[in-house]
Design a protein around this motif. Structure first.
Motif, PDB file in Angstrom:
ATOM      1  N   TYR A  76      16.275  -5.770  -3.704  1.00  0.00           N
ATOM      2  CA  TYR A  76      15.116  -6.655  -3.759  1.00  0.00           C
ATOM      3  C   TYR A  76      13.857  -5.818  -3.573  1.00  0.00           C
ATOM      4  O   TYR A  76      13.892  -4.722  -3.009  1.00  0.00           O
ATOM      5  N   ASP A  77      12.762  -6.340  -4.060  1.00  0.00           N
ATOM      6  CA  ASP A  77      11.463  -5.683  -3.897  1.00  0.00           C
ATOM      7  C   ASP A  77      10.397  -6.771  -3.941  1.00  0.00           C
ATOM      8  O   ASP A  77       9.846  -7.083  -4.998  1.00  0.00           O
ATOM      9  N   TYR A  78      10.126  -7.364  -2.791  1.00  0.00           N
ATOM     10  CA  TYR A  78       9.222  -8.502  -2.723  1.00  0.00           C
ATOM     11  C   TYR A  78       7.746  -8.103  -2.801  1.00  0.00           C
ATOM     12  O   TYR A  78       6.895  -8.934  -3.113  1.00  0.00           O
ATOM     13  N   PHE A  79       7.461  -6.858  -2.498  1.00  0.00           N
ATOM     14  CA  PHE A  79       6.077  -6.387  -2.491  1.00  0.00           C
ATOM     15  C   PHE A  79       5.992  -5.108  -3.312  1.00  0.00           C
ATOM     16  O   PHE A  79       5.811  -4.011  -2.778  1.00  0.00           O
ATOM     17  N   PRO A  80       6.158  -5.229  -4.637  1.00  0.00           N
ATOM     18  CA  PRO A  80       6.294  -4.041  -5.488  1.00  0.00           C
ATOM     19  C   PRO A  80       5.061  -3.144  -5.427  1.00  0.00           C
ATOM     20  O   PRO A  80       3.951  -3.551  -5.765  1.00  0.00           O
ATOM     21  N   ALA A  81       5.293  -1.921  -4.981  1.00  0.00           N
ATOM     22  CA  ALA A  81       4.210  -0.949  -4.858  1.00  0.00           C
ATOM     23  C   ALA A  81       4.320   0.140  -5.911  1.00  0.00           C
ATOM     24  O   ALA A  81       3.494   1.055  -5.932  1.00  0.00           O
ATOM     25  N   GLY A  82       5.341   0.053  -6.755  1.00  0.00           N
ATOM     26  CA  GLY A  82       5.547   1.102  -7.742  1.00  0.00           C
ATOM     27  C   GLY A  82       5.880   2.418  -7.067  1.00  0.00           C
ATOM     28  O   GLY A  82       6.275   2.462  -5.909  1.00  0.00           O
ATOM     29  N   LYS A  83       5.717   3.488  -7.801  1.00  0.00           N
ATOM     30  CA  LYS A  83       6.056   4.797  -7.248  1.00  0.00           C
ATOM     31  C   LYS A  83       5.002   5.317  -6.273  1.00  0.00           C
ATOM     32  O   LYS A  83       5.293   6.119  -5.388  1.00  0.00           O
ATOM     33  N   SER A  84       3.748   4.856  -6.444  1.00  0.00           N
ATOM     34  CA  SER A  84       2.677   5.458  -5.648  1.00  0.00           C
ATOM     35  C   SER A  84       1.808   4.438  -4.936  1.00  0.00           C
ATOM     36  O   SER A  84       0.694   4.734  -4.517  1.00  0.00           O
ATOM     37  N   GLY A  85       2.276   3.202  -4.762  1.00  0.00           N
ATOM     38  CA  GLY A  85       1.533   2.192  -4.047  1.00  0.00           C
ATOM     39  C   GLY A  85       0.670   1.345  -4.963  1.00  0.00           C
ATOM     40  O   GLY A  85       0.344   1.737  -6.085  1.00  0.00           O
ATOM     41  N   ASP A  86       0.284   0.179  -4.466  1.00  0.00           N
ATOM     42  CA  ASP A  86      -0.576  -0.734  -5.219  1.00  0.00           C
ATOM     43  C   ASP A  86      -1.754  -1.122  -4.327  1.00  0.00           C
ATOM     44  O   ASP A  86      -1.750  -2.183  -3.683  1.00  0.00           O
ATOM     45  N   ALA A 143       0.800  -1.230   0.000  1.00  0.00           N
ATOM     46  CA  ALA A 143       0.000   0.000   0.000  1.00  0.00           C
ATOM     47  C   ALA A 143       0.829   1.275   0.000  1.00  0.00           C
ATOM     48  O   ALA A 143       0.381   2.316  -0.490  1.00  0.00           O
ATOM     49  N   VAL A 144       2.032   1.249   0.535  1.00  0.00           N
ATOM     50  CA  VAL A 144       2.766   2.492   0.779  1.00  0.00           C
ATOM     51  C   VAL A 144       3.065   3.252  -0.516  1.00  0.00           C
ATOM     52  O   VAL A 144       3.334   2.655  -1.558  1.00  0.00           O
ATOM     53  N   ASN A 145       3.011   4.561  -0.402  1.00  0.00           N
ATOM     54  CA  ASN A 145       3.328   5.459  -1.513  1.00  0.00           C
ATOM     55  C   ASN A 145       4.662   6.126  -1.183  1.00  0.00           C
ATOM     56  O   ASN A 145       4.713   7.110  -0.445  1.00  0.00           O
TER      57      ASN A 145
END
Length: 564
Positions: free
Chosen positions: A370-380, A336-338
């Protein structure tokens, strides 16, 4: 160590790839020459008050910044830009120490021709006594490692109560000091940079008053000191440049003023009127007014130094409390994080960069991407909602979220608002809990009072993965009474065993590889949500040369700058 974003590792006194040290960072056409740089007065303008000058009470790595002008230690920062600057270097000692008994014993030999400001030769006994003072309950504040590392040190109360001293620090002659550790510690040469390793002459020790005018072993000595306000330093004529090649000690005098507002500091340095032409700061990271002028071709572009102190801002879960005992809920927050909004809340890309790893992106620490929970630049939000539904919260949930009540440490309402809005998009409602900054660490660091979700940051005491990961993930570091940094309250025997194995390595490169692998392994557990890593941008005055950030702290070194 916990480190406010706005205050660099100078602490109580406060990995750039910029120009080489022999370049002129001030934009002047003349090259900087450390052999011909002496003269003038350096002005230091700081936010943090000069509240303590006792080396036993200073929590500074690498000798600190201003403290390094007064105190030499067994080892020190290499004081170079880039990767070379992430390494320790000999200072009072002739080398980085000789390990034996599987890195449980470390032996050092002192240089010849090193003296206190009164001309008295510095001996191994002075170093031993200086270290032992740091255990005295009357002198709190120093780095805690030696109490854990040295044999028999856990209950030692310092030389005032136990004058016999520590048997685990041996001084067989005036030039030799030997440390006996209860476990292998390959990072001991890094720890030996701490100000606790500064020598103190026993005959001159005035106990709790020693910090009012400590005896110098460095290139400067105290001319006057108004606690919390100002410090004036002049040359120590007993310091010998031939025994200390890393401190250039160019200015004849150093005048430090503290308690200033960051905006005032940067305005004064930018304007450069009068003596401010020769000003620097060790904790006044550049403000928005000056940032707006950078990259426009203004003369300010010629007077900016950029570095990175290894520090991570992150969300911490208490995994013993619902709902964060469920990894799926922790993963939902991670999705969720942005991070873009958090970076903006911290001042933009000049102040912070997005992080998906707990270790900051620095080679010396062992960083592995690493990025196990990819949120992109503004969250997913969609991925977050999916994980919440799998955890049994198809309609979202409500959680408490604690942060500091002001933004001075980068852990306040601005960042909290960015996190709150991102979680809202994912169906997570936040109950804000703003805690007074002065007591925040006390509340969060005690498991009995720790909120389930908190905003934190962590900085490395030296450029290694050990001081970054051990206090956070070693289950044996959990402190129920308070002062706990393992906020996840995570305790895994295999991780603890791996930590011990890496700590035994005396090859920093080999250790870094293992620390990076451990970070990558732990990242899969979503024990924390890394948000950003720190970037530092500092101004320096029009008349300052060689303001080159080192690779250890990301700051220019006041022991190496000069004034024209």
């Amino acid at each position: 160590m916990r480190k406010p974003l706005a205050v660099a590792l100078a602490l109580t006194l406060g990995s750039a790839t910029l120009a080489a040290c022999d370049n002129d960072s001030s934009g002047s056409s003349s090259a900087f020459d450390p052999a011909n740089c002496q003269g003038g007065t350096l002005v230091v303008l700081n936010q943090g008050g000069i509240s303590q000058l006792d080396p036993a009470r200073l929590y500074t790595s690498g000798g600190g910044n201003v403290p390094s002008l007064l105190f030499r230690t067994l080892t020190t920062r290499n004081r170079q830009p880039g990767q070379a600057g992430t390494k320790p270097a000999p200072d009072l000692a002739t080398d980085l120490g000789t390990p034996s008994d599987g890195a449980k014993t470390w032996t050092y030999h002192l240089r010849d021709d090193v003296y206190f400001e009164d001309g008295t030769p510095i001996t191994a006994a002075d170093v031993k006594y200086g270290i032992e003072r740091s255990f005295a309950p009357e002198l709190p504040g120093g780095a805690p490692y030696l109490r854990d590392w040295l044999i028999g040190a856990a209950d030692y109360q310092g030389p005032y109560k136990q004058p016999a001293g520590l048997e685990s620090i041996e001084t067989p002659d005036e030039k030799t000091i030997i440390f006996k550790l209860r476990k292998p510690e390959g990072d001991f040469p890094f720890l030996a940079t701490a100000t606790q390793f500064a020598p103190v002459p026993k005959a001159k020790d005035t106990g709790v008053d020693y910090g009012n005018k400590p005896v110098s072993s460095g290139p400067y000595k105290i001319a006057s000191y108004d606690k919390g306000k100002s410090l004036k330093l002049v040359r120590n004529d007993k310091w010998n440049r031939t025994t200390d090649e890393l401190r250039y000690a160019c200015p004849d005098k150093v005048d430090v003023t503290s308690g200033l507002n960051s905006a005032v500091i940067n305005q004064r340095i930018a304007t450069g009127s009068g003596q401010d032409r020769y000003a620097v700061t060790t904790d006044g990271i550049i403000g928005p007014d000056q940032l707006a002028q950078l990259g426009t071709g203004s003369e300010l572009d010629e007077r900016v130094a950029r570095g990175e102190f290894p520090s991570t801002t992150y969300l911490a879960f208490d995994t013993t409390k619902k709902p964060f005992d469920d990894i799926r809920v922790r993963e939902a927050v991670s999705y969720a994080v942005n991070r873009t909004s958090v970076v903006n809340a911290l001042g933009g890309t000049a102040s912070a960069g997005p992080s998906t790893t707990f270790l900051p992106p620095q080679k010396a620490l062992g960083y592995q991407a690493y990025d196990y929970f990819p949120a992109g630049k503004s969250g997913d939000p969609a991925a977050a909602k999916k994980r919440l539904a799998e955890a049994g919260y198809p309609h979202g949930l409500t959680v408490d979220f604690a942060y500091e009540n002001d933004d001075s440490n980068g852990l306040g309402p601005k960042v909290a608002a960015a996190v709150q809005e991102a979680l809202k998009q994912a169906g997570i409602t936040v109950r804000p809990k703003a805690i007074d900054s002065a007591s925040y660490r006390e509340v969060v660091g005690k498991p009995a009072t720790q909120p389930a979700l908190t905003l934190n940051d962590w900085g490395a005491d030296w450029p290694s993965g050990g001081p970054f990961l051990v206090p956070i993930f070693d289950g044996r570091q959990i402190i129920k009474a308070g002062g706990n940094f393992n906020l996840a309250q995570y305790d895994d025997a295999s991780v603890n065993t791996e930590i011990d194995a890496i700590n035994a390595l005396t090859d920093p490169a080999a250790a870094a590889k293992r620390w990076g692998a451990l970070d990558a392994k732990l990242g899969k557990l979503a024990l924390y949500v890394p948000l950003t890593h720190e970037k530092d941008t500092y101004l320096f005055g029009k008349g300052v040369k060689n303001a080159v950030p080192d690779g250890w702290r990301g700051q220019y070194d006041v022991a190496r700058v000069s004034v024209k």
